[in-house]
Design a protein around this motif. Structure first.
Motif, mmCIF file in Angstrom:
data_model
loop_
_atom_site.group_PDB
_atom_site.id
_atom_site.type_symbol
_atom_site.label_atom_id
_atom_site.label_comp_id
_atom_site.label_asym_id
_atom_site.label_seq_id
_atom_site.Cartn_x
_atom_site.Cartn_y
_atom_site.Cartn_z
ATOM 1 N N ASP A 105 35.841 32.074 30.339
ATOM 2 C CA ASP A 105 37.009 32.296 29.500
ATOM 3 C C ASP A 105 38.335 32.086 30.237
ATOM 4 O O ASP A 105 39.394 32.105 29.633
ATOM 5 C CB ASP A 105 36.981 33.691 28.880
ATOM 6 C CG ASP A 105 37.007 34.812 29.905
ATOM 7 O OD1 ASP A 105 37.230 34.550 31.108
ATOM 8 O OD2 ASP A 105 36.804 35.966 29.506
ATOM 9 N N GLN B 95 39.817 34.077 32.132
ATOM 10 C CA GLN B 95 40.567 35.324 32.256
ATOM 11 C C GLN B 95 39.826 36.389 33.058
ATOM 12 O O GLN B 95 40.438 37.296 33.596
ATOM 13 C CB GLN B 95 40.892 35.877 30.871
ATOM 14 C CG GLN B 95 41.769 34.949 30.069
ATOM 15 C CD GLN B 95 42.016 35.474 28.675
ATOM 16 O OE1 GLN B 95 41.745 36.628 28.372
ATOM 17 N NE2 GLN B 95 42.522 34.625 27.820
ATOM 18 N N THR B 96 38.504 36.274 33.126
ATOM 19 C CA THR B 96 37.699 37.265 33.820
ATOM 20 C C THR B 96 37.626 36.927 35.310
ATOM 21 O O THR B 96 37.176 35.837 35.668
ATOM 22 C CB THR B 96 36.275 37.299 33.240
ATOM 23 O OG1 THR B 96 36.356 37.532 31.836
ATOM 24 C CG2 THR B 96 35.454 38.384 33.890
#
Length: 76
Positions: A49, A51-52
């Protein structure tokens, strides 16, 4: 966030565009048959994603995700 997690974001960002470009090139090579598009290929090669935070353990063999509490958990 750890320095290695930040470095991971930088690396993932740096490789994402060339991967996208390669998928588009593969798509164009098979344009006559058109049984798939580059959008069909992307989930196989760009599957996070973005973002992780993800880092490797000390053996550099297991991926660890950093959660919101700042704790690491193994991931596939």
């Amino acid at each position: 966030m750890t320095g290695s997690a930040k470095a991971g974001f930088c690396l993932r960002c740096a490789v994402s565009y060339p991967i996208l470009k390669a998928c588009k090139k593969i798509d164009s090579l098979f344009a006559g048959e058109k049984s798939f598009s580059y959008l069909d290929l992307l989930p196989y090669v760009l599957n996070d994603d973005g973002q992780t935070p993800i880092v490797l353990n000390s053996d550099r063999k297991i991926q660890l995700q950093l959660d919101r509490k700042g704790e690491f958990h193994t991931t596939s």
